[in-house]
Write a protein that holds these residues in place. Structure first.
Motif, PDB file in Angstrom:
ATOM      1  N   LYS A 141      43.106  54.078  48.414  1.00  0.00           N
ATOM      2  CA  LYS A 141      44.268  54.506  49.189  1.00  0.00           C
ATOM      3  C   LYS A 141      44.512  53.641  50.425  1.00  0.00           C
ATOM      4  O   LYS A 141      45.441  53.906  51.194  1.00  0.00           O
ATOM      5  CB  LYS A 141      44.103  55.971  49.597  1.00  0.00           C
ATOM      6  N   GLN A 142      43.715  52.616  50.623  1.00  0.00           N
ATOM      7  CA  GLN A 142      43.893  51.742  51.772  1.00  0.00           C
ATOM      8  C   GLN A 142      45.183  50.928  51.648  1.00  0.00           C
ATOM      9  O   GLN A 142      45.603  50.569  50.542  1.00  0.00           O
ATOM     10  CB  GLN A 142      42.701  50.777  51.892  1.00  0.00           C
ATOM     11  N   SER A 143      45.798  50.621  52.786  1.00  0.00           N
ATOM     12  CA  SER A 143      46.989  49.761  52.750  1.00  0.00           C
ATOM     13  C   SER A 143      46.632  48.363  52.275  1.00  0.00           C
ATOM     14  O   SER A 143      47.452  47.674  51.663  1.00  0.00           O
ATOM     15  CB  SER A 143      47.637  49.705  54.139  1.00  0.00           C
ATOM     16  N   ASP A 144      45.413  47.931  52.555  1.00  0.00           N
ATOM     17  CA  ASP A 144      44.901  46.658  52.051  1.00  0.00           C
ATOM     18  C   ASP A 144      43.787  46.963  51.062  1.00  0.00           C
ATOM     19  O   ASP A 144      42.732  47.482  51.449  1.00  0.00           O
ATOM     20  CB  ASP A 144      44.364  45.802  53.197  1.00  0.00           C
ATOM     21  N   PRO A 145      43.967  46.689  49.791  1.00  0.00           N
ATOM     22  CA  PRO A 145      42.950  47.040  48.790  1.00  0.00           C
ATOM     23  C   PRO A 145      41.636  46.293  48.972  1.00  0.00           C
ATOM     24  O   PRO A 145      40.631  46.647  48.363  1.00  0.00           O
ATOM     25  CB  PRO A 145      43.623  46.668  47.465  1.00  0.00           C
ATOM     26  N   ASP A 146      41.635  45.261  49.820  1.00  0.00           N
ATOM     27  CA  ASP A 146      40.418  44.484  50.041  1.00  0.00           C
ATOM     28  C   ASP A 146      39.568  45.050  51.181  1.00  0.00           C
ATOM     29  O   ASP A 146      38.583  44.432  51.596  1.00  0.00           O
ATOM     30  CB  ASP A 146      40.760  43.027  50.360  1.00  0.00           C
ATOM     31  N   ALA A 147      39.927  46.232  51.694  1.00  0.00           N
ATOM     32  CA  ALA A 147      39.153  46.822  52.794  1.00  0.00           C
ATOM     33  C   ALA A 147      37.720  47.118  52.361  1.00  0.00           C
ATOM     34  O   ALA A 147      36.821  47.196  53.194  1.00  0.00           O
ATOM     35  CB  ALA A 147      39.832  48.086  53.304  1.00  0.00           C
ATOM     36  N   TYR A 148      37.529  47.331  51.068  1.00  0.00           N
ATOM     37  CA  TYR A 148      36.186  47.457  50.489  1.00  0.00           C
ATOM     38  C   TYR A 148      36.024  46.327  49.480  1.00  0.00           C
ATOM     39  O   TYR A 148      36.974  45.970  48.772  1.00  0.00           O
ATOM     40  CB  TYR A 148      36.010  48.795  49.781  1.00  0.00           C
ATOM     41  N   VAL A 149      34.820  45.768  49.389  1.00  0.00           N
ATOM     42  CA  VAL A 149      34.571  44.701  48.426  1.00  0.00           C
ATOM     43  C   VAL A 149      34.867  45.211  47.025  1.00  0.00           C
ATOM     44  O   VAL A 149      34.429  46.303  46.645  1.00  0.00           O
ATOM     45  CB  VAL A 149      33.113  44.208  48.531  1.00  0.00           C
ATOM     46  N   ARG A 150      35.600  44.399  46.267  1.00  0.00           N
ATOM     47  CA  ARG A 150      36.013  44.849  44.938  1.00  0.00           C
ATOM     48  C   ARG A 150      36.058  43.686  43.956  1.00  0.00           C
ATOM     49  O   ARG A 150      36.075  42.506  44.339  1.00  0.00           O
ATOM     50  CB  ARG A 150      37.404  45.476  45.012  1.00  0.00           C
ATOM     51  N   VAL A 151      36.077  44.029  42.681  1.00  0.00           N
ATOM     52  CA  VAL A 151      36.260  43.047  41.614  1.00  0.00           C
ATOM     53  C   VAL A 151      37.760  42.804  41.455  1.00  0.00           C
ATOM     54  O   VAL A 151      38.528  43.747  41.251  1.00  0.00           O
ATOM     55  CB  VAL A 151      35.667  43.563  40.287  1.00  0.00           C
ATOM     56  N   VAL A 152      38.168  41.547  41.561  1.00  0.00           N
ATOM     57  CA  VAL A 152      39.590  41.216  41.410  1.00  0.00           C
ATOM     58  C   VAL A 152      39.878  40.521  40.085  1.00  0.00           C
ATOM     59  O   VAL A 152      41.039  40.354  39.709  1.00  0.00           O
ATOM     60  CB  VAL A 152      40.089  40.335  42.583  1.00  0.00           C
ATOM     61  N   ASP A 153      38.805  40.138  39.380  1.00  0.00           N
ATOM     62  CA  ASP A 153      39.025  39.499  38.077  1.00  0.00           C
ATOM     63  C   ASP A 153      37.734  39.617  37.266  1.00  0.00           C
ATOM     64  O   ASP A 153      36.628  39.495  37.807  1.00  0.00           O
ATOM     65  CB  ASP A 153      39.392  38.023  38.254  1.00  0.00           C
ATOM     66  N   ARG A 154      37.894  39.891  35.975  1.00  0.00           N
ATOM     67  CA  ARG A 154      36.753  39.911  35.056  1.00  0.00           C
ATOM     68  C   ARG A 154      36.981  38.847  34.004  1.00  0.00           C
ATOM     69  O   ARG A 154      37.999  38.846  33.310  1.00  0.00           O
ATOM     70  CB  ARG A 154      36.603  41.305  34.429  1.00  0.00           C
ATOM     71  N   GLN A 155      36.018  37.948  33.907  1.00  0.00           N
ATOM     72  CA  GLN A 155      36.124  36.818  32.995  1.00  0.00           C
ATOM     73  C   GLN A 155      35.032  36.899  31.942  1.00  0.00           C
ATOM     74  O   GLN A 155      34.145  37.753  32.017  1.00  0.00           O
ATOM     75  CB  GLN A 155      36.024  35.509  33.795  1.00  0.00           C
ATOM     76  N   ALA A 156      35.086  36.028  30.970  1.00  0.00           N
ATOM     77  CA  ALA A 156      34.133  36.077  29.863  1.00  0.00           C
ATOM     78  C   ALA A 156      32.693  35.904  30.332  1.00  0.00           C
ATOM     79  O   ALA A 156      31.765  36.485  29.757  1.00  0.00           O
ATOM     80  CB  ALA A 156      34.474  35.003  28.834  1.00  0.00           C
ATOM     81  N   ASP A 157      32.495  35.126  31.382  1.00  0.00           N
ATOM     82  CA  ASP A 157      31.133  34.820  31.827  1.00  0.00           C
ATOM     83  C   ASP A 157      30.774  35.402  33.185  1.00  0.00           C
ATOM     84  O   ASP A 157      29.716  35.117  33.739  1.00  0.00           O
ATOM     85  CB  ASP A 157      30.916  33.305  31.863  1.00  0.00           C
ATOM     86  N   GLY A 158      31.672  36.221  33.757  1.00  0.00           N
ATOM     87  CA  GLY A 158      31.343  36.806  35.051  1.00  0.00           C
ATOM     88  C   GLY A 158      32.523  37.510  35.685  1.00  0.00           C
ATOM     89  O   GLY A 158      33.539  37.768  35.036  1.00  0.00           O
ATOM     90  N   ILE A 159      32.365  37.809  36.976  1.00  0.00           N
ATOM     91  CA  ILE A 159      33.410  38.519  37.722  1.00  0.00           C
ATOM     92  C   ILE A 159      33.766  37.736  38.973  1.00  0.00           C
ATOM     93  O   ILE A 159      33.028  36.845  39.404  1.00  0.00           O
ATOM     94  CB  ILE A 159      32.951  39.938  38.120  1.00  0.00           C
ATOM     95  N   VAL A 160      34.900  38.084  39.560  1.00  0.00           N
ATOM     96  CA  VAL A 160      35.326  37.500  40.830  1.00  0.00           C
ATOM     97  C   VAL A 160      35.478  38.639  41.825  1.00  0.00           C
ATOM     98  O   VAL A 160      36.132  39.657  41.526  1.00  0.00           O
ATOM     99  CB  VAL A 160      36.659  36.732  40.688  1.00  0.00           C
ATOM    100  N   ILE A 161      34.846  38.502  43.010  1.00  0.00           N
ATOM    101  CA  ILE A 161      34.909  39.571  44.001  1.00  0.00           C
ATOM    102  C   ILE A 161      35.611  39.089  45.267  1.00  0.00           C
ATOM    103  O   ILE A 161      35.630  37.896  45.583  1.00  0.00           O
ATOM    104  CB  ILE A 161      33.520  40.131  44.357  1.00  0.00           C
ATOM    105  N   ARG A 162      36.176  40.058  45.993  1.00  0.00           N
ATOM    106  CA  ARG A 162      36.883  39.771  47.238  1.00  0.00           C
ATOM    107  C   ARG A 162      36.602  40.907  48.225  1.00  0.00           C
ATOM    108  O   ARG A 162      36.475  42.067  47.832  1.00  0.00           O
ATOM    109  CB  ARG A 162      38.380  39.655  46.988  1.00  0.00           C
TER     110      ARG A 162
END
Length: 470
Positions: A141-162
Motif C-alpha cells: 500500500k506504499q506510494s512507492d512500492p520500493d519502500a520495502y526490498v522486493r523482487v522486480v523481475d524473475r528470470q530463468a536463472d535468478g531474480i532481480v531485487i530493488r
C-alpha cells in the motif's frame, strides 16, 4: 583462513561505497574508514593465532551449551565484525533448521552457503530493516512500492531485487550482504518475501556510510571511539541480479518471518553479552570517579552505585541463564534460550539510561567540560589546569581529566548517543522483545501457581471468572 593483509586486499573489488558525499575507492587508505579496516584486519590476525588445524575458531556451529558459551565469549572478544559475521551464520543455520520441514530446497542452499562462507573465511553483514516509507501502511500500500526490498523481475536463472536496507553495521567492510525480510508478510506481498545472499561488490549495490567516529586531530580525548568505530551502512539495491543458488526465499509469505525471528535471537544474544560487559564497565567508572571526587563514602553515591551493581548482576544472570538453558535444533545446532535472551536484552536496554544517569550524577559536569589533553600540555595554562583538576595527593589532574574524557566519550558524545539508540534498537525494538518474552514464558504455569496459592487448584479459570488480559 585469511590474513589481515589478505582481508585488506579483498576490499579492492570494485564495491560502490560512499562517505560524506564522495565515493571511496581506497577503504584501507581512507583517513576515517581506514581505521575500521585496520580493526577488522587485526581481528583476522588475532583469530589466526587461535586457529586449530588452520580452521578459524569462529567457524562451525555449536552443538553443546558449553560450545555455545565458548563461541559467544570468543566472538565478543574478537570484535564487531567477527560478531556480525557469526550472528549472520547462526541466523542462517537457525533459519535452515526452521525451514527444513517446508522449505527443504532453501534449507539445502543455506547449508551449502554456510559451508562455503566458512571455507572462504569471509565476513557477512545483516540487511534487515527496510526504508519502510509510511509506517502505517503495509508494503503493497506504499506510494512507492520500493519502500520495502522486493523482487522486480524473475528470470530463468535468478531474480532481480530493488530497495534499500538501513542501519547495517559495517556493511561496506564485509564480503556478503545477508538480505532478509524485515517482518512477516501476508498473501499478496509475495514479492517482498525475499531472502538472499548478495556480494558487496555486486552490480547495483551502493552503500552510503555514516559514523560516530571523531573528527578530531587529538584522539586522546576519544579513548574508545578514537580507537574503534564501525560505520552504519545505508545499503541500496538498484536492480541487483541474484542467481537462484543464492536465493533462500522467494514469494513464500508464510516463511518470511523465519529469518527475522532467527536474526532477532542471535542479535539479542550478542546485545545481551555486550550489555553484561558494558554494565560492569559503567559500574567501574562510577566507582572510580566517585573515588576521584572524594565521594565514595557518601551514602547517596553508594546507593546509586549499588543500584548499578544490581542491574549489572541481573543482566549477567540473564546471559548465564540464556546459555545454561540452551536448546537443540533439528540439525543438532544449539541455540540460546529465547525467554532469557529476550528478557535480558529488554532489561539491559530499558535500564541503561538509569546507569548513565547515575554515572553522570556522581561524576558531575566535568564530564562535558573537562579541558583537553593539549590544554594540560600548554606551558602557560597546563600547570594550572593540572592543579585545579586534581582533588587530593593520589588523584592528580591528568588522571581525573582522562577519566572524564573516557566517561564523556562512552556516554555523552557521538559514540554515547550511538550506544543509547542501538541498545534499544539492535535486534528489533523493545516491543519485539516483549512479544517474544511473553510467547516463551510459561503463563499457564504461573496461573496454576496462583490458583494453588489461592486455594483454587482444580478450578478452571473459566469457572473462577473472566481471564482478562491473557
Amino acid at each position: 583462513m585469511l590474513t589481515g593483509d589478505q582481508y585488506r586486499a579483498s576490499l579492492d573489488d570494485g564495491r560502490a561505497t560512499f562517505f560524506e558525499g564522495e565515493r571511496v575507492t581506497d577503504l584501507p587508505g581512507h583517513p576515517v574508514l581506514g581505521t575500521v579496516v585496520d580493526n577488522v584486519a587485526d581481528g583476522y590476525d588475532w583469530l589466526a593465532l587461535k586457529a586449530v588445524d588452520g580452521v578459524s575458531p569462529v567457524s562451525g556451529v555449536p552443538t553443546t551449551p558449553q560450545e555455545l558459551r565458548e563461541k559467544v565469549e570468543l566472538v565478543h572478544t574478537a570484535g564487531m565484525m567477527a560478531h556480525v559475521n557469526y550472528t549472520s551464520l547462526m541466523t542462517l543455520t537457525t533459519a535452515a533448521s526452521r525451514l527444513a520441514g517446508h522449505g527443504a530446497e532453501y534449507a539445502e542452499r543455506i547449508q551449502a552457503f554456510v559451508t562455503d562462507a566458512q571455507d572462504r573465511d569471509i565476513r557477512i553483514t545483516q540487511c534487515i530493516t527496510d526504508a519502510k516509507g509510511d509506517r502505517s501502511l503495509s508494503p503493497v500500500k506504499q506510494s512507492d512500492p520500493d519502500a520495502y526490498v522486493r523482487v522486480v523481475d524473475r528470470q530463468a536463472d535468478g531474480i532481480v531485487i530493488r530497495g534499500a536496507k538501513l542501519h547495517i553495521t559495517a556493511a561496506s567492510f564485509g564480503h556478503e550482504l545477508m538480505t532478509i525480510p524485515t517482518k512477516a508478510m501476508k498473501p499478496g506481498e509475495e514479492d517482498y518475501a525475499v531472502a538472499a545472499l548478495i556480494p558487496v561488490n555486486a552490480p547495483g549495490v551502493k552503500i552510503v556510510n555514516t559514523t560516530y567516529a571523531p573528527r578530531h586531530d587529538d584522539l586522546r580525548i576519544f579513548p574508545m571511539s578514537g580507537q574503534e568505530h564501525f560505520p552504519e551502512g545505508f545499503v541500496i539495491f538498484d536492480d541487483v541480479f541474484v542467481p537462484h543458488e543464492r536465493v533462500f526465499l522467494d514469494g513464500e509469505t508464510g516463511s518470511a518471518a523465519v529469518f527475522a525471528h532467527s536474526l532477532g535471537l542471535w542479535e539479542r544474544l550478542g546485545g545481551l553479552s555486550a550489555m553484561a560487559d558494558g554494565a560492569d564497565v559503567l559500574v567501574g567508572f562510577a566507582q572510580l570517579v566517585a573515588e576521584a571526587n572524594g565521594l565514595e563514602r557518601i551514602s547517596h553515591v553508594r546507593e546509586k552505585i549499588s543500584e548499578m551493581i544490581i542491574h549489572a548482576t541481573v543482566v549477567r544472570a540473564c546471559l548465564e541463564a540464556a546459555l545454561s538453558h540452551a536448546e537443540t535444533g533439528v540439525f543438532g545446532a544449539v541455540f540460546p534460550n529465547e525467554l532469557y535472551t529476550n528478557a535480558g536484552k529488554y532489561t539491559g536496554a530499558t535500564e541503561y539510561h538509569k546507569l548513565v544517569r547515575h554515572l553522570h550524577d556522581i561524576a558531575g559536569a566535568a564530564v562535558v567540560t573537562a579541558p583537553s589533553m593539549a590544554d594540560l600540555e600548554n606551558p602557560e595554562v597546563g600547570p594550572l589546569v593540572r592543579k585545579y583538576m586534581a582533588t587530593k595527593p593520589e588523584i592528580d589532574g591528568e588522571y581525573r581529566t582522562r577519566l572524564f574524557h573516557a566517561i564523556r566519550d562512552l556516554t555523552a558524545d557521538a559514540y554515547g548517543g550511538w550506544k543509547l539508540v542501538t541498545n534499544i534498537q539492535a535486534g528489533g525494538g523493545l516491543y519485539a522483545q516483549r512479544i517474544v518474552t511473553r510467547k516463551h514464558y510459561d503463563l499457564d504455569g504461573a496461573k496454576q501457581a496462583a490458583l494453588q496459592t489461592a486455594g483454587l487448584a482444580g478450578t478452571s479459570t473459566t469457572d473462577a471468572g473472566p481471564s482478562r488480559g491473557i
